[in-house]
Write an enzyme that holds these catalytic residues in place. Structure first.
Site, mmCIF file in Angstrom:
data_model
loop_
_atom_site.group_PDB
_atom_site.id
_atom_site.type_symbol
_atom_site.label_atom_id
_atom_site.label_comp_id
_atom_site.label_asym_id
_atom_site.label_seq_id
_atom_site.Cartn_x
_atom_site.Cartn_y
_atom_site.Cartn_z
ATOM 1 N N HIS A 212 -29.288 -80.859 49.525
ATOM 2 C CA HIS A 212 -30.145 -80.543 48.226
ATOM 3 C C HIS A 212 -31.428 -82.107 47.722
ATOM 4 C CE1 HIS A 212 -33.117 -77.766 45.857
ATOM 5 N NE2 HIS A 212 -32.521 -78.844 45.223
ATOM 6 N N ARG A 319 -40.633 -79.365 58.269
ATOM 7 C CA ARG A 319 -39.947 -78.905 57.883
ATOM 8 C C ARG A 319 -39.498 -77.681 56.740
ATOM 9 N NH1 ARG A 319 -36.665 -84.241 57.667
ATOM 10 N NH2 ARG A 319 -35.237 -83.725 59.120
ATOM 11 N N GLU A 454 -32.044 -80.649 70.604
ATOM 12 C CA GLU A 454 -31.449 -80.889 69.259
ATOM 13 C C GLU A 454 -30.030 -80.425 69.842
ATOM 14 O OE1 GLU A 454 -32.529 -80.236 65.537
ATOM 15 O OE2 GLU A 454 -33.496 -78.591 66.181
ATOM 16 N N ASP A 478 -29.158 -83.403 64.994
ATOM 17 C CA ASP A 478 -28.517 -82.325 65.356
ATOM 18 C C ASP A 478 -27.781 -82.786 66.584
ATOM 19 O OD1 ASP A 478 -27.819 -79.926 63.802
ATOM 20 O OD2 ASP A 478 -30.249 -80.126 63.352
ATOM 21 N N ARG A 488 -22.569 -83.487 60.844
ATOM 22 C CA ARG A 488 -23.233 -84.638 60.450
ATOM 23 C C ARG A 488 -23.130 -84.745 59.760
ATOM 24 N NH1 ARG A 488 -28.922 -82.121 62.117
ATOM 25 N NH2 ARG A 488 -29.616 -82.284 59.367
ATOM 26 N N CYS A 525 -38.165 -86.804 66.467
ATOM 27 C CA CYS A 525 -38.546 -86.910 65.050
ATOM 28 C C CYS A 525 -36.904 -86.783 63.977
ATOM 29 C CB CYS A 525 -38.984 -85.175 64.550
ATOM 30 S SG CYS A 525 -38.382 -83.843 65.297
#
Ligand code: PEP
Ligand code: MG
Length: 618
Positions: A212, A319, A454, A478, A488, A525
């Site tokens: 976040h 997103r 991904e 990913d 990650r 992306c």
């Protein structure tokens, strides 16, 4: 209660040191840039609740003290709510209604008061016992919404106990002036209500590239370093701090020489950005005349304005998670449609690629039952989750389709791993179209449909998937984590997180060959697209549509304008012959050194003058 323990798992890393010494801490640089400023630690690690037996004459004052703490908490929460409503809107502010409801719960308050008298114990102890029972009850309820309210309860409990103990935490909605914030982590309520114009940078113990705090930091172009073990043990409020979000370093109490070096770096950066700005209106074209398509990754609708007015590009990845997280209820079709339509209209005549919900992994939301999983990144994430919740999925698809009548909208699906998943997804898209037909709602029935590549399995069967889609978008964030089996978001496996690894280059080539064979287009992306070290390699491999954080657009355009296509193709050919990421990265570094040395970051190396603690990332 949230853990306040920031200590590293391995005590040899980022060890506490004498507070007056300069010290350099390493973490994950998640938002580019450098900031120097006074430190403001946020958090409550000093808190210690001690049980105390009350004398009969102490009971009444204790009850008054408790009531005052509850009132103070209510006022604090109301302030945060008002601030959020002002900064982000009424809808986002509603999340605090749940907090306010808890602090206004007469039943709980009266129970605590009765027990202070009956047990003759101090308010903190009695209050924590009472809410402990609530929390246990929350844990066991079936209803996911109620279960999620635990987080609100934690937040409120922390605030009440702090008020009882007289610990005043920082009011993030109104900071005393420009400062660098350091915390174990920030809660949703903290980031949402933050006085972001005074936040020079962030540093946190927890966090990942997609946490976040990180997403906010990048969206607002605030330098940030996360995943710093032991951070909170080393700080003193008011210390001068350097946050180097580019290299992932936090330097506490820097030596004058280090400060000077960083001040010079900031000036160099400013100078470089001035040059970059001058080139913003020029085409993203290589010296030998090859046009590259640049686009922006967008997390928050409020970024769109800058994307359009400053950079004049479209959106290569929208997103949609942000419409879903940190809110008390799911967004309706109408809510979503409005957000997507507005974006489509604002970026027109450029296009926007709207990605369907990628929830799970380390992104969460409040209203849907997400099962607790041992390996959330390998679990019910993204399209897997959506396929398990077809109503939620179709609702989003209808909203995206409806927006396609108002601009150039493309839709894209994350985490496709198999042909069956793609078939199910396309069937739901078709069903959503039929539902709109029945309602007589307009949409573009020929909108481009794409999938993210991904998951390595998708890359390897790209030739099977290509006939069913219009485009692929490679999500390296990913793809790298799944190909190298390196979480990650885990700082301890960061050394394995290697976008330049030969396996990744081969997967990319596989996807490109499949797409070319079927006449489909490919974009990238993932962060690799906007990493100056790797962008030339990506171009050389054959990807000419790159979508990245808006802040990377200027530097990458400048870089593109200094490259020759024949050079980057030679680089890619040479890179494909290497056996290790280090060798590939060296080749890339050589090229960058020759073309745009200003963009060369000495990764994980502290500039001269900084005293380093143990380095876990080297
Ligand atoms: C990716 O995985 O590369 C990507 C762009 O998606 P996200 O970072 O949102 O998972
Ligand atoms: Mg992804």
């Amino acid at each position: 209660m949230p853990s306040t323990d920031c200590s590293p798992k391995d005590s040899t890393k980022n060890e506490p040191v004498a507070p007056e010494r300069p010290v350099t801490l390493r973490g994950i640089g998640v938002s580019d840039g450098i900031a120097i400023g006074p430190l403001l630690p946020v958090g409550r690690r000093e808190r210690q609740v001690v049980e105390k037996e009350l004398l009969p004459e102490e009971i009444e004052p204790e009850i008054v003290r408790f009531r005052q703490a509850v009132d103070a908490t209510r006022r604090e929460l109301q302030r945060v709510r008002d601030h959020t409503a002002q900064a982000l809107g009424e809808k986002e502010a509603r999340i605090f209604d749940a907090h306010l409801m808890i602090v206004g719960d007469d039943f709980l308050i009266e129970e605590v008061i009765a027990r202070i008298s009956a047990r003759r114990r101090n308010a903190e102890i009695v209050f924590l016992e009472a809410v402990g029972r609530y929390m246990d009850a929350f844990k066991n309820v079936e209803d996911a919404y109620l279960r999620e309210r635990q987080t609100d309860l934690h937040d409120v409990v922390d605030r009440v106990v702090d008020n009882l103990l007289g610990i005043s935490d920082v009011d993030l909605s109104s900071l005393p002036g420009p400062c660098i914030l350091a915390a174990h982590d920030f809660s949703a309520s903290q980031t949402a209500g933050m006085d972001r114009h005074n936040v020079l940078a962030f540093a946190t113990c927890l966090g990942s590239r997609t946490s976040h705090t990180t997403i906010m930091a990048r969206a607002f172009e605030i330098p940030a370093v996360v995943g710093i073990p032991g951070l909170m043990d080393q700080l003193r409020a008011g210390d001068t701090v350097i946050v180097d979000g580019t290299r992932g370093l936090v330097i506490l109490r820097p030596e004058p020489a280090t400060l000077r070096r960083y001040e010079a770096l900031i000036e160099e950066r400013k100078e470089w950005f001035r040059k970059v700005e001058q080139e913003l209106s020029l085409p993203a074209q290589t010296r030998d005349g090859f046009r590259v398509q640049l686009a922006a990754n967008v997390e928050l609708p409020e970024e769109i304005d800058a994307v359009r007015s400053t950079y004049g590009v479209g959106v290569g990845l929208f997103r949609t998670e942000y419409l879903f997280i940190n809110r008390a209820t799911l967004p309706s079709e109408e809510d979503q449609f409005e957000a997507y339509r507005k974006t489509a209209e604002e970026v027109f005549p450029q296009s926007v690629i709207i990605r369907s919900l990628d929830i799970g992994g380390d992104k969460f939301f409040s209203d849907i039952a997400v099962p607790q999983e041992l390996n959330p990144f390998l679990g019910m994430r993204a399209v897997r989750f959506c396929l398990s919740q077809p109503e939620v999925f179709r609702c989003q698809l209808r909203a995206i389709l409806r927006a396609s009548a108002f601009g150039k909208v493309r839709v894209m699906f994350p985490m496709i791993a198999t042909q069956e998943e793609l078939a199910q997804t396309l069937a739901l898209l078709k069903q959503a179209m039929q539902e709109l037909d029945e309602r007589g709602e307009p949409y573009n029935s020929h909108l481009d449909i794409g999938i993210m590549i991904e998951v390595p399995s998708a890359a390897l069967i790209a030739h099977r998937l290509a006939p069913y889609v219009d485009f692929f978008s490679i999500g390296t964030n990913d793809l790298v984590q799944y190909a190298l089996a390196a979480d990650r978001s885990n700082p301890d496996t960061a050394y394995l997180y290697q976008p330049g690894h030969p396996s990744i280059l081969r997967l990319i080539r596989e996807v490109l060959e499949a797409a070319w064979a079927h006449g489909k287009w490919v974009s990238m992306c993932g962060e690799m697209a906007g990493d100056p070290l790797l962008t030339p390699l990506v171009l050389g491999l054959g990807i000419h549509e790159l979508s990245m954080s808006p802040v990377a657009l200027g530097p990458i355009k400048t870089l593109v304008r200094r490259l020759n296509m024949y050079e980057v193709e030679a680089l890619a050919a040479e890179a494909l012959r290497q056996g290790t990421a280090r060798e590939v990265t060296e080749l890339c570094r050589d090229l960058l050194r020759r073309t745009a040395p200003e963009l060369l970051v000495a990764e994980n190396s502290a500039p001269a003058g900084a005293t380093c603690t143990e380095n876990r990332c080297a």
